[in-house]
Enzyme design. Structure first.
Site, PDB file in Angstrom:
ATOM      1  N   TYR A  31      55.161  27.656 -27.677  1.00 23.72           N
ATOM      2  CA  TYR A  31      56.745  27.262 -28.694  1.00 23.72           C
ATOM      3  C   TYR A  31      57.136  26.032 -29.099  1.00 23.72           C
ATOM      4  O   TYR A  31      56.722  24.991 -29.097  1.00 23.72           O
ATOM      5  CB  TYR A  31      57.174  27.934 -27.347  1.00 23.72           C
ATOM      6  CG  TYR A  31      58.345  26.889 -26.867  1.00 23.72           C
ATOM      7  CD1 TYR A  31      57.554  26.302 -25.506  1.00 23.72           C
ATOM      8  CD2 TYR A  31      59.316  26.163 -27.185  1.00 23.72           C
ATOM      9  CE1 TYR A  31      58.439  25.492 -24.679  1.00 23.72           C
ATOM     10  CE2 TYR A  31      59.641  25.630 -26.370  1.00 23.72           C
ATOM     11  CZ  TYR A  31      59.810  24.276 -25.082  1.00 23.72           C
ATOM     12  OH  TYR A  31      60.176  24.181 -24.461  1.00 23.72           O
ATOM     13  N   LYS A 145      53.183  22.165 -25.332  1.00 28.45           N
ATOM     14  CA  LYS A 145      54.710  22.766 -25.378  1.00 28.45           C
ATOM     15  C   LYS A 145      53.965  24.293 -25.006  1.00 28.45           C
ATOM     16  O   LYS A 145      54.901  25.287 -25.360  1.00 28.45           O
ATOM     17  CB  LYS A 145      54.954  22.701 -26.478  1.00 28.45           C
ATOM     18  CG  LYS A 145      57.006  22.188 -26.358  1.00 28.45           C
ATOM     19  CD  LYS A 145      57.343  22.009 -27.674  1.00 28.45           C
ATOM     20  CE  LYS A 145      59.052  22.214 -27.356  1.00 28.45           C
ATOM     21  NZ  LYS A 145      59.776  22.184 -27.056  1.00 28.45           N
ATOM     22  N   GLU A 177      60.477  11.572 -18.585  1.00 29.15           N
ATOM     23  CA  GLU A 177      61.315  13.036 -19.299  1.00 29.15           C
ATOM     24  C   GLU A 177      62.537  12.835 -18.321  1.00 29.15           C
ATOM     25  O   GLU A 177      61.872  13.192 -17.514  1.00 29.15           O
ATOM     26  CB  GLU A 177      59.804  13.061 -20.056  1.00 29.15           C
ATOM     27  CG  GLU A 177      59.757  13.836 -19.489  1.00 29.15           C
ATOM     28  CD  GLU A 177      58.580  15.437 -20.353  1.00 29.15           C
ATOM     29  OE1 GLU A 177      58.857  14.842 -21.492  1.00 29.15           O
ATOM     30  OE2 GLU A 177      57.662  15.966 -20.200  1.00 29.15           O
ATOM     31  N   LEU A 201      55.578  15.428 -22.904  1.00 30.11           N
ATOM     32  CA  LEU A 201      55.731  15.875 -24.265  1.00 30.11           C
ATOM     33  C   LEU A 201      55.879  14.870 -24.893  1.00 30.11           C
ATOM     34  O   LEU A 201      57.413  14.595 -25.010  1.00 30.11           O
ATOM     35  CB  LEU A 201      56.738  16.883 -24.194  1.00 30.11           C
ATOM     36  CG  LEU A 201      56.348  17.636 -25.610  1.00 30.11           C
ATOM     37  CD1 LEU A 201      55.531  19.038 -25.074  1.00 30.11           C
ATOM     38  CD2 LEU A 201      57.436  18.193 -25.966  1.00 30.11           C
TER      39      LEU A 201
END
Ligand code: PDD
Length: 295
Positions: A31, A145, A177, A201
């Site tokens: 996505y 993702k 993250e 990511l």
């Protein structure tokens, strides 16, 4: 609201999604979330390139070009008259009886899209916010993702239950993250962030911030740091499409730096704002007002 599904623009009740969609059964899909400011797509090219990369990494061919995807996003925001918010795009491996392996015969992926009204988080951007460290129990391909977000969901919930806005993933003692963001620390004028590898990511906002730092001649170190090092930073912030550059003033209840958004974070925020036409024109309007020249 108008939705997109496999080439058609539809009302919600026409969407007709299958229980055998592999996205529903396995989270087998990818996505993107693309920001819209004042009815204009922001860094859409970068997001759509990443969507195609994510699809390739899970061996799912995408029957759309970047140009076609841009047109879909553009039509969605126009049809729904979106001013400030985002476009959500999702592609799954398609509909087939539930079996873990890829379906034997070629089935088309299911691509859907819709718009979300979402104002800028102005209060958090101004005042800063809190993070909670959480053990990173996700898989080892955080560069994709993917729709599989259970690790992120549980981490975010844990943060919220501790009155923190965002979780800070720590794996092998190293800060990775946020649950839906990238993180940066500033120490002695140097900007530190995790390298873009399989543990994070590679955020589009992260890339914008690194470019801004380069333009402003702020030195950058892309290298892992520990939670103890994070706590000793002078400034800290997280970035994402919706969170932009959100200052962090506490981690696990411990104050970062002076406990207020720091000067370099402010500098990066204002350079970021300078790239967004809507904010530039709003800023100009404010300036005209304070000069008594508002029209
Ligand atoms: N999340 N890391 C993770 C795990 C993320 O989910 C996101 C974005 C980011 C930041 O990426 P970007 O700057 O490209 O938004 C980093 C999106 C917005 C979401 O899941 O809603």
């Amino acid at each position: 609201m108008i939705y997109f599904k496999n080439g058609e623009f539809l009302e919600e009740q026409q969407m007709n999604l299958s229980v055998n969609d592999r996205g529903y059964a396995f989270g087998d899909g990818v996505y993107e979330v693309i920001k819209v400011y004042d009815g204009v797509l922001y860094t859409a090219q970068e997001h759509l390139e990443r969507l195609i990369e994510s699809a390739e990494k899970i061996r799912m061919p995408l029957p759309y070009t970047i140009e076609q995807l841009t047109n879909i996003a553009q039509k969605l925001l126009t049809e729904n008259q979106l001013s400030v918010g985002h476009i959500y795009l999702q592609v799954t491996r398609g509909v087939a009886p539930r079996a873990h392996q890829f379906p034997e015969s070629d089935i088309p992926p299911v691509i859907i899209g819709y718009t979300v009204v979402n104002p800028r988080p102005v209060e958090h951007l101004k005042m800063g916010t809190a993070m909670k460290s959480v053990e990173d129990m996700r898989w080892l391909r955080c560069d994709i993702k993917s729709l599989n977000l259970l690790g992120n969901v549980l981490a975010k919930q844990e943060a919220i239950e501790h009155s923190c806005q965002e979780a800070l993933f720590v794996r092998d003692g190293l800060v990775r993250e946020g649950s839906a963001s990238n993180v940066f620390g500033i120490k002695d004028g140097i900007l530190h962030t995790h390298p873009a590898n399989n543990f994070i990511l590679n955020g589009i906002t992260r890339r914008v911030v690194l470019q801004i730092a380069k333009d402003l001649a702020i030195p950058v170190v892309e290298k892992e740091f520990t939670l103890a090092e994070a706590l000793a930073m002078d400034e800290f912030f997280f970035t994402s499409t919706n969170a932009e550059i959100t200052p962090v003033i506490t981690i696990d209840g411990k104050q970062i730096g002076e406990g207020v958004p720091g000067p370099l974070t402010r500098k990066l925020q204002s350079a970021f704002d300078g790239q967004i036409p809507m904010l530039v024109s709003a800023g100009n309007a404010k300036e005209r007002e304070s000069n008594g020249t508002a029209s």
